[in-house]
Design a protein around this motif. Sequence first.
Motif, PDB file in Angstrom:
ATOM      1  N   ALA A  24      -5.993   0.954   9.176  1.00 49.82           N
ATOM      2  CA  ALA A  24      -6.862  -0.526   9.096  1.00 49.82           C
ATOM      3  C   ALA A  24      -5.739  -1.331   8.595  1.00 49.82           C
ATOM      4  CB  ALA A  24      -8.064  -0.341   8.407  1.00 49.82           C
ATOM      5  N   TYR A  25      -6.020  -2.158   7.571  1.00 52.42           N
ATOM      6  CA  TYR A  25      -5.121  -3.257   6.990  1.00 52.42           C
ATOM      7  C   TYR A  25      -4.296  -2.621   5.765  1.00 52.42           C
ATOM      8  CZ  TYR A  25      -8.972  -5.536   9.392  1.00 52.42           C
ATOM      9  OH  TYR A  25      -9.901  -5.960  10.458  1.00 52.42           O
ATOM     10  N   TRP A  26      -4.249  -1.344   5.388  1.00 54.71           N
ATOM     11  CA  TRP A  26      -3.516  -0.858   4.033  1.00 54.71           C
ATOM     12  C   TRP A  26      -2.545  -0.019   4.098  1.00 54.71           C
ATOM     13  CZ3 TRP A  26      -6.680  -4.577   2.396  1.00 54.71           C
ATOM     14  CH2 TRP A  26      -7.842  -4.850   3.107  1.00 54.71           C
ATOM     15  N   MET A  27      -1.869   0.042   3.210  1.00 55.74           N
ATOM     16  CA  MET A  27      -0.942   1.084   2.910  1.00 55.74           C
ATOM     17  C   MET A  27      -0.650   1.337   1.564  1.00 55.74           C
ATOM     18  SD  MET A  27       2.678  -0.768   3.280  1.00 55.74           S
ATOM     19  CE  MET A  27       3.831   0.706   3.383  1.00 55.74           C
ATOM     20  N   CYS A  28      -0.235   2.609   1.157  1.00 58.31           N
ATOM     21  CA  CYS A  28      -0.364   2.827  -0.374  1.00 58.31           C
ATOM     22  C   CYS A  28       1.080   2.389  -1.004  1.00 58.31           C
ATOM     23  CB  CYS A  28      -0.255   4.563  -0.539  1.00 58.31           C
ATOM     24  SG  CYS A  28       0.992   5.584  -0.082  1.00 58.31           S
ATOM     25  N   ASP A  29       1.024   2.245  -2.295  1.00 62.14           N
ATOM     26  CA  ASP A  29       2.048   1.887  -3.240  1.00 62.14           C
ATOM     27  C   ASP A  29       3.508   2.695  -2.841  1.00 62.14           C
ATOM     28  OD1 ASP A  29       0.422  -0.070  -4.205  1.00 62.14           O
ATOM     29  OD2 ASP A  29       0.447   0.641  -6.199  1.00 62.14           O
ATOM     30  N   ALA A  30       3.059   4.103  -2.792  1.00 63.40           N
ATOM     31  CA  ALA A  30       4.226   4.973  -2.654  1.00 63.40           C
ATOM     32  C   ALA A  30       4.877   4.728  -1.381  1.00 63.40           C
ATOM     33  CB  ALA A  30       3.826   6.359  -2.740  1.00 63.40           C
ATOM     34  N   GLY A  31       4.205   4.661  -0.378  1.00 59.55           N
ATOM     35  CA  GLY A  31       4.824   4.288   1.123  1.00 59.55           C
ATOM     36  C   GLY A  31       5.253   2.820   1.251  1.00 59.55           C
ATOM     37  N   ARG A  32       4.690   1.971   0.397  1.00 60.91           N
ATOM     38  CA  ARG A  32       5.366   0.597   0.303  1.00 60.91           C
ATOM     39  C   ARG A  32       6.646   0.480  -0.031  1.00 60.91           C
ATOM     40  NH1 ARG A  32       2.255  -4.312   0.490  1.00 60.91           N
ATOM     41  NH2 ARG A  32       0.452  -3.156   0.263  1.00 60.91           N
ATOM     42  N   GLN A  33       7.007   1.545  -1.102  1.00 66.79           N
ATOM     43  CA  GLN A  33       8.317   1.406  -1.653  1.00 66.79           C
ATOM     44  C   GLN A  33       9.196   2.848  -1.302  1.00 66.79           C
ATOM     45  OE1 GLN A  33       8.359  -1.896  -2.950  1.00 66.79           O
ATOM     46  NE2 GLN A  33      10.159  -0.639  -3.650  1.00 66.79           N
ATOM     47  N   SER A  34       8.700   3.580  -0.101  1.00 65.47           N
ATOM     48  CA  SER A  34       9.354   4.605   0.111  1.00 65.47           C
ATOM     49  C   SER A  34      10.775   4.282   0.761  1.00 65.47           C
ATOM     50  CB  SER A  34       8.628   5.199   1.299  1.00 65.47           C
ATOM     51  OG  SER A  34       8.271   4.521   2.523  1.00 65.47           O
ATOM     52  N   TYR A  35      11.018   3.052   1.033  1.00 63.55           N
ATOM     53  CA  TYR A  35      12.470   2.764   1.228  1.00 63.55           C
ATOM     54  C   TYR A  35      13.370   2.811   0.399  1.00 63.55           C
ATOM     55  CZ  TYR A  35      11.647  -1.954  -0.406  1.00 63.55           C
ATOM     56  OH  TYR A  35      11.520  -2.900  -1.369  1.00 63.55           O
ATOM     57  N   ASP A  36      12.937   3.015  -0.904  1.00 61.98           N
ATOM     58  CA  ASP A  36      13.904   3.162  -1.941  1.00 61.98           C
ATOM     59  C   ASP A  36      14.833   4.243  -1.757  1.00 61.98           C
ATOM     60  OD1 ASP A  36      13.212   0.905  -3.208  1.00 61.98           O
ATOM     61  OD2 ASP A  36      11.813   1.842  -4.675  1.00 61.98           O
ATOM     62  N   THR A  37      14.136   5.494  -1.296  1.00 63.14           N
ATOM     63  CA  THR A  37      14.906   6.503  -1.020  1.00 63.14           C
ATOM     64  C   THR A  37      16.330   6.177  -0.337  1.00 63.14           C
ATOM     65  OG1 THR A  37      13.762   7.191   0.782  1.00 63.14           O
ATOM     66  CG2 THR A  37      12.975   8.232  -1.197  1.00 63.14           C
ATOM     67  N   LEU A  38      16.306   5.360   0.821  1.00 63.15           N
ATOM     68  CA  LEU A  38      17.292   5.070   1.538  1.00 63.15           C
ATOM     69  C   LEU A  38      18.604   4.760   0.442  1.00 63.15           C
ATOM     70  CD1 LEU A  38      18.096   5.148   4.390  1.00 63.15           C
ATOM     71  CD2 LEU A  38      17.199   2.642   4.490  1.00 63.15           C
ATOM     72  N   TYR A  39      18.231   3.909  -0.610  1.00 61.29           N
ATOM     73  CA  TYR A  39      19.349   3.401  -1.487  1.00 61.29           C
ATOM     74  C   TYR A  39      19.385   4.150  -2.779  1.00 61.29           C
ATOM     75  CZ  TYR A  39      18.076  -0.115   1.912  1.00 61.29           C
ATOM     76  OH  TYR A  39      17.981  -0.683   2.948  1.00 61.29           O
TER      77      TYR A  39
END
Length: 587
Positions: free
Chosen positions: A298-313
């Motif tokens: 729908a219109y949403w995502m979770c906080d963990a997913g929102r910051q999941s790109y942190d693993t890249l760095y």
Amino acid sequence: MGDPETIEPRLSPPPHQPNVPAPGAAAVAPAAAAGPALPQAGPDEVALLIDDRPVVVRKGATVLQAAEKAGILVPHYCYHPGMSIAGNCRMCLVEVEKMPKLQIGCATVAAPGMVVRTNNERVRGVRAGIQEFLLINHPLDCPICDQAGECRLQSYEKDYGRGYSRFAEEKVHFPKRYDIGRSVLFDAERCIKCTRCIRFCDEVSQSHELALFSRGDHAIVGAFPGRPLDNPYSGCTADVCPVGALTWKPFRFKARVWFLKNVPSVCAGCARGCNVNVATFRNRIHRMTPRVNADVNAYWMCDAGRQSYDTLYSRPRFERPIARGLPDATVDQALDRAAALLRDTAKTGGKGAVAAIVSARLSLEDLYVAKRVLGELAGVTRLAIPSHEEGEDDHLLIRRDKTPNARGAELLGLGAPSSERVKEILDDVASGRVKGLVVVGEDLLALPGASPALLDRLSALVVLDAWKSPTVDRAHVALPSCGYGEFEGTMVNFQGRVQRLRAALRPPGEADPAWRILREMGRRFGLTSEYATAREIFDEVGAKVPAFSGLTFRALGDLGAPAPGGATPGAAGAGVSGGPGAPRAGA
Ligand code: SF4
Ligand code: SF4
Ligand code: FES
């Protein structure tokens, strides 16, 4: 999880704002006698005219939704299609023929033959008034506000406002930079009291932390004592806030939004595969925000997913190939060495001597080429996929399975992620049956049962990974592969929906998509397929693998498509298809 019935949109008007014409009320304008004809509406539809444009909508749709369908923007703050209607900002006022007062488009149900004006002088005057009213106590923060560039107050002021202020008095002051939750900061002076954030917590996350306290120009949004805004979806409150009152802390002051490049992609944080926009600036991801897909998130995502790109760095990247005994090896030399090691091990160790452990975080294209090259050409007879599970499935989006492409691996015939199968291979390494191992996209030493001493027993350990790791350090040959956001490809979510990930970043050093490295290794074992792009590989999957029969890369579009032989019945999930935060009865 609450009963969806209780959060159906209140399509009837709020009690203080009757939307029904009073008996005998005078018409404000003559019927559009010579105007455009109304189209024919079906039994469950209504036809109406909006700014002289005929439009047909489903019964129950509001005037605002009908206008949207007709391609007419009715400006609005408090209305959000995934939440109940509050009708408090009054920005969506429109003129409805035969109704003496202007009506709020978000709560006025479209009726057959209705004639609506959204942009006449009367409506424009009221909109300018609402803007002036909202800005009376709003600080002049735009130069330092993270919302600038995507703020509704800003853009509506440009389009509908007077452009100047007549307010010379002192503005009301409220707390600024207030820690309302772990990851969200609140600036109460910027808040326009639209209550979107409160409704999100009540209806979608169902965590109920927020409320509106006090009255009049002292009204303020706040969290209940001892209950900070810490639900797993708290970032969505910053998304729905139409102004810069709620901001996502990790993104504060990172980049001006007009410098960001938004690339439509998919979150790889769990098996849901929420549709997202990956926002980059100077080859770095600075933000991930949800992208609307009614069938997935729908219109949403979770906080963990929102910051999941942190693993890249968060860990040092692995950028150059390593071949033990060959300092400064090139990619070609490393591949030659890997192929020779695997060939020798298969020859001397006999059947079953070479196994592979590949990740379900890889794309479908990576997995398909891995299956072809390792399974069909390089003599790998056993392949296992580690499972990564954490927590539980929740009422909205979050899945316990943290591998985004587990279903894709299954549909390709590689089997589901299984810790037991991984353990069997590791046991066989311990017993000496398995002497060669290819590891793609996993840090083997982070998995249960693996140890440095165990890996030291191998005569061939070939690793492809995006990060430096203890496993890479122990490999005979290691090759750098792309991380999240650096490759094109597809993944299949737990519903069996195939979705595209797009490259948003240039990979570092000599990192390449895993399928390309595997293709090059395959050439050393006689692979003749071209496999020039992820698209080409996917189209072969669509042509050859029954579960994907007939699907093409192009047909996936931005919203993906169900795998013909792999859709999971009843797996729509609570976050969509009528669940909390699902799109409301629309046009
Ligand atoms: S904080 Fe934002 S979303 Fe919440 S009421 Fe204020 S303006 Fe609306
Ligand atoms: S629910 Fe899963 S896919 Fe969706 S944003 Fe969270 S981690 Fe990503
Ligand atoms: S959007 Fe209609 S009143 Fe706010």
